[in-house]
Design a protein around this motif. Structure first.
Motif, PDB file in Angstrom:
ATOM      1  N   SER A  17       3.508  42.475 -26.278  1.00  0.00           N
ATOM      2  CA  SER A  17       2.321  43.151 -25.755  1.00  0.00           C
ATOM      3  C   SER A  17       1.051  42.417 -26.192  1.00  0.00           C
ATOM      4  O   SER A  17       0.107  42.286 -25.409  1.00  0.00           O
ATOM      5  N   MET A  18       1.030  41.911 -27.431  1.00  0.00           N
ATOM      6  CA  MET A  18      -0.128  41.135 -27.879  1.00  0.00           C
ATOM      7  C   MET A  18      -0.243  39.840 -27.078  1.00  0.00           C
ATOM      8  O   MET A  18      -1.342  39.425 -26.709  1.00  0.00           O
ATOM      9  N   LEU A  19       0.892  39.221 -26.780  1.00  0.00           N
ATOM     10  CA  LEU A  19       0.886  37.993 -25.987  1.00  0.00           C
ATOM     11  C   LEU A  19       0.342  38.259 -24.584  1.00  0.00           C
ATOM     12  O   LEU A  19      -0.465  37.483 -24.066  1.00  0.00           O
ATOM     13  N   VAL A  20       0.763  39.346 -23.970  1.00  0.00           N
ATOM     14  CA  VAL A  20       0.277  39.694 -22.633  1.00  0.00           C
ATOM     15  C   VAL A  20      -1.232  39.933 -22.660  1.00  0.00           C
ATOM     16  O   VAL A  20      -1.965  39.462 -21.778  1.00  0.00           O
ATOM     17  N   ILE A  21      -1.719  40.636 -23.666  1.00  0.00           N
ATOM     18  CA  ILE A  21      -3.148  40.909 -23.770  1.00  0.00           C
ATOM     19  C   ILE A  21      -3.929  39.610 -23.959  1.00  0.00           C
ATOM     20  O   ILE A  21      -4.957  39.382 -23.301  1.00  0.00           O
ATOM     21  N   LEU A  22      -3.453  38.726 -24.818  1.00  0.00           N
ATOM     22  CA  LEU A  22      -4.154  37.460 -25.071  1.00  0.00           C
ATOM     23  C   LEU A  22      -4.135  36.548 -23.845  1.00  0.00           C
ATOM     24  O   LEU A  22      -5.152  35.925 -23.514  1.00  0.00           O
ATOM     25  N   THR A  24      -3.872  37.499 -20.716  1.00  0.00           N
ATOM     26  CA  THR A  24      -4.753  38.114 -19.723  1.00  0.00           C
ATOM     27  C   THR A  24      -6.216  37.824 -20.033  1.00  0.00           C
ATOM     28  O   THR A  24      -6.993  37.465 -19.140  1.00  0.00           O
ATOM     29  N   ALA A  25      -6.599  37.963 -21.296  1.00  0.00           N
ATOM     30  CA  ALA A  25      -7.985  37.670 -21.690  1.00  0.00           C
ATOM     31  C   ALA A  25      -8.307  36.193 -21.458  1.00  0.00           C
ATOM     32  O   ALA A  25      -9.407  35.850 -21.005  1.00  0.00           O
ATOM     33  N   ALA A  26      -7.355  35.299 -21.727  1.00  0.00           N
ATOM     34  CA  ALA A  26      -7.581  33.870 -21.506  1.00  0.00           C
ATOM     35  C   ALA A  26      -7.751  33.564 -20.023  1.00  0.00           C
ATOM     36  O   ALA A  26      -8.632  32.786 -19.638  1.00  0.00           O
ATOM     37  N   LEU A  27      -6.926  34.177 -19.181  1.00  0.00           N
ATOM     38  CA  LEU A  27      -7.048  33.945 -17.737  1.00  0.00           C
ATOM     39  C   LEU A  27      -8.375  34.468 -17.192  1.00  0.00           C
ATOM     40  O   LEU A  27      -9.029  33.809 -16.379  1.00  0.00           O
ATOM     41  N   ILE A  28      -8.766  35.654 -17.621  1.00  0.00           N
ATOM     42  CA  ILE A  28     -10.038  36.213 -17.166  1.00  0.00           C
ATOM     43  C   ILE A  28     -11.188  35.310 -17.599  1.00  0.00           C
ATOM     44  O   ILE A  28     -12.112  35.034 -16.817  1.00  0.00           O
ATOM     45  N   SER A  29     -11.140  34.835 -18.840  1.00  0.00           N
ATOM     46  CA  SER A  29     -12.197  33.955 -19.338  1.00  0.00           C
ATOM     47  C   SER A  29     -12.231  32.644 -18.558  1.00  0.00           C
ATOM     48  O   SER A  29     -13.305  32.152 -18.205  1.00  0.00           O
ATOM     49  N   PHE A  30     -11.063  32.081 -18.277  1.00  0.00           N
ATOM     50  CA  PHE A  30     -11.010  30.825 -17.532  1.00  0.00           C
ATOM     51  C   PHE A  30     -11.592  30.989 -16.131  1.00  0.00           C
ATOM     52  O   PHE A  30     -12.419  30.188 -15.697  1.00  0.00           O
ATOM     53  N   TYR A  31     -11.158  32.026 -15.411  1.00  0.00           N
ATOM     54  CA  TYR A  31     -11.649  32.222 -14.045  1.00  0.00           C
ATOM     55  C   TYR A  31     -13.136  32.556 -14.028  1.00  0.00           C
ATOM     56  O   TYR A  31     -13.858  32.124 -13.127  1.00  0.00           O
TER      57      TYR A  31
END
Length: 58
Positions: A17-22, A24-31
């Motif tokens: 779950s921590m991996l999924v959250i991290l 997701t945050a990385a993808l949002i930041s990249f886009y």
């Protein structure tokens, strides 16, 4: 607090779950960064000059 730390970091489901959250945050930041980059590098639209086809009334 000890229960939550053990649940999040001492259990495979917590790690996932921590991996999924991290991720997701990385993808949002990249886009978001890519979108801002493209907006800053975009050129304003060039208006095409069209010939005046209307008859002039003098």
């Amino acid at each position: 607090m000890d229960f939550w730390l053990n649940l999040m970091f001492g259990h495979p489901v917590g790690w996932m779950s921590m991996l999924v959250i991290l991720v997701t945050a990385a993808l949002i930041s990249f886009y978001a960064g890519y979108f801002i980059y493209k907006v800053h590098k975009a050129q304003p639209p060039q208006d095409e000059v069209q010939p005046d086809t209307k008859p002039s009334h003098h």
